[in-house]
Enzyme design. Structure first.
Site, mmCIF file in Angstrom:
data_model
loop_
_atom_site.group_PDB
_atom_site.id
_atom_site.type_symbol
_atom_site.label_atom_id
_atom_site.label_comp_id
_atom_site.label_asym_id
_atom_site.label_seq_id
_atom_site.Cartn_x
_atom_site.Cartn_y
_atom_site.Cartn_z
ATOM 1 N N SER A 103 0.918 -4.338 -6.115
ATOM 2 C CA SER A 103 -0.016 -3.217 -5.969
ATOM 3 C C SER A 103 0.340 -2.100 -6.950
ATOM 4 O O SER A 103 0.320 -2.297 -8.150
ATOM 5 C CB SER A 103 -0.016 -2.743 -4.512
ATOM 6 O OG SER A 103 -1.127 -1.942 -4.230
ATOM 7 N N HIS A 255 -3.989 -8.588 0.861
ATOM 8 C CA HIS A 255 -3.343 -7.801 -0.191
ATOM 9 C C HIS A 255 -1.825 -7.963 -0.203
ATOM 10 O O HIS A 255 -1.199 -7.928 -1.252
ATOM 11 C CB HIS A 255 -3.704 -6.323 0.006
ATOM 12 C CG HIS A 255 -3.163 -5.404 -1.043
ATOM 13 N ND1 HIS A 255 -3.538 -5.471 -2.369
ATOM 14 C CD2 HIS A 255 -2.249 -4.384 -0.972
ATOM 15 C CE1 HIS A 255 -2.901 -4.542 -3.069
ATOM 16 N NE2 HIS A 255 -2.106 -3.872 -2.246
#
Length: 285
Positions: A103, A255
């Site tokens: 991320s 994610h």
């Protein structure tokens, strides 16, 4: 969870940087783990034991997260955090390594490759942030208000750790008390909220396409097909803009790929680091 052989804190760029070191008895390959926003070294707890089979592993708490410093005197821009990471590794005598960024950590890895070329040989981008703009001017201006950090704390408390985890994990059955407490721990002291206020103020936009196209180090992109935070379309776009890259898509995954699919992530990383050159085909698992 594998215990590190060595943990330490070094004062780098006017801030304390915490890291964990897992040396390998014979491997000459080193991987450096950079976590995402609102996270810490804890997010790699499932991946580290696998990587330790083949590599020297260093996991870093990016300021102001985890056990690293939370001073308001540090510039929390991506470029400065990239400089801090490279300076930390230089201080440890590590000159050859592969960056693995999740991320926000992926965007910092890209900043290392762009601003400090030849510092890292390769990069693995796990659902990396990309193409985000700088915070809107009214929000940046508001960050200078004396009590703005209370708003940041209120917003975090309102959303809550479990709700945030449900946003980043596709399979909610993986969320347990250990996971909740691990992601909550860094936010139990108030200093982090003032530092987060500075991060809102200092964070520049992500690297634009013209910068990405100048990064020639091999990059492996690993994405969850159900990523609701950084959608797969971002990964596809990055794979087009990074000239020496390939994209692997993990099915039924959100994610937080290091938590959800550590075995698949490890297998892809091992194959990528062991390869002499990158192919052009994308894959799904």
């Amino acid at each position: 969870m594998t215990a590190p052989s060595f943990t330490g804190t070094k004062f780098i760029n006017n801030i304390d940087v915490y890291y964990e070191h897992f040396p390998h008895a014979s491997s000459t390959e080193t991987v450096v783990l950079l976590h995402g926003f609102l996270s810490s070294t804890f997010s790699f707890r499932q991946l580290v034991p696998l990587l330790c089979k083949d590599f020297n592993v260093i996991s870093v708490d990016l300021p102001p997260f985890g056990k690293s410093g939370k001073t308001t005197g540090f510039t929390y821009s991506y470029r400065n955090m990239a400089a801090t990471v490279t300076s930390l590794l230089e201080s440890l005598g590590i000159t050859s390594y592969t960056l693995i960024g999740h991320s926000m950590g992926g965007q910092i890895a890209l900043n290392v490759l762009y601003h400090f070329p030849k510092s890292a040989g390769k990069a693995v981008l796990l659902c990396s942030s990309g193409y985000s703009k700088r915070a809107a001017v009214p929000l940046v201006v508001s960050s200078y208000l004396p009590f703005f950090h209370h708003y940041v704390k209120y917003h975090f408390a309102k959303t809550g750790v479990r709700k945030n985890l449900q946003q980043v994990v596709h399979d909610h059955s993986l969320i347990d008390d250990e996971m909740e407490q691990g992601y909550l721990a860094p936010f139990l002291e108030n200093r982090i909220f003032k530092a987060l206020t500075n991060m809102i103020r200092h964070r520049e936009g992500d690297l634009p396409p013209e910068a990405l196209k100048r990064i020639h180090e091999p990059c492996l992109l690993i994405w969850g097909d159900h990523d609701r935070v950084v959608p797969l379309e971002i990964g596809k776009r990055l794979s087009q803009d990074l000239p020496n890259s390939e994209l692997t898509v993990l099915k039924e995954t959100g994610h937080l790929v290091p938590e959800e699919k550590p075995e698949a992530v490890y297998s892809s990383i091992k194959r990528f680091i062991g390869r002499k050159s990158l192919g052009t085909a994308n894959g799904s698992q």
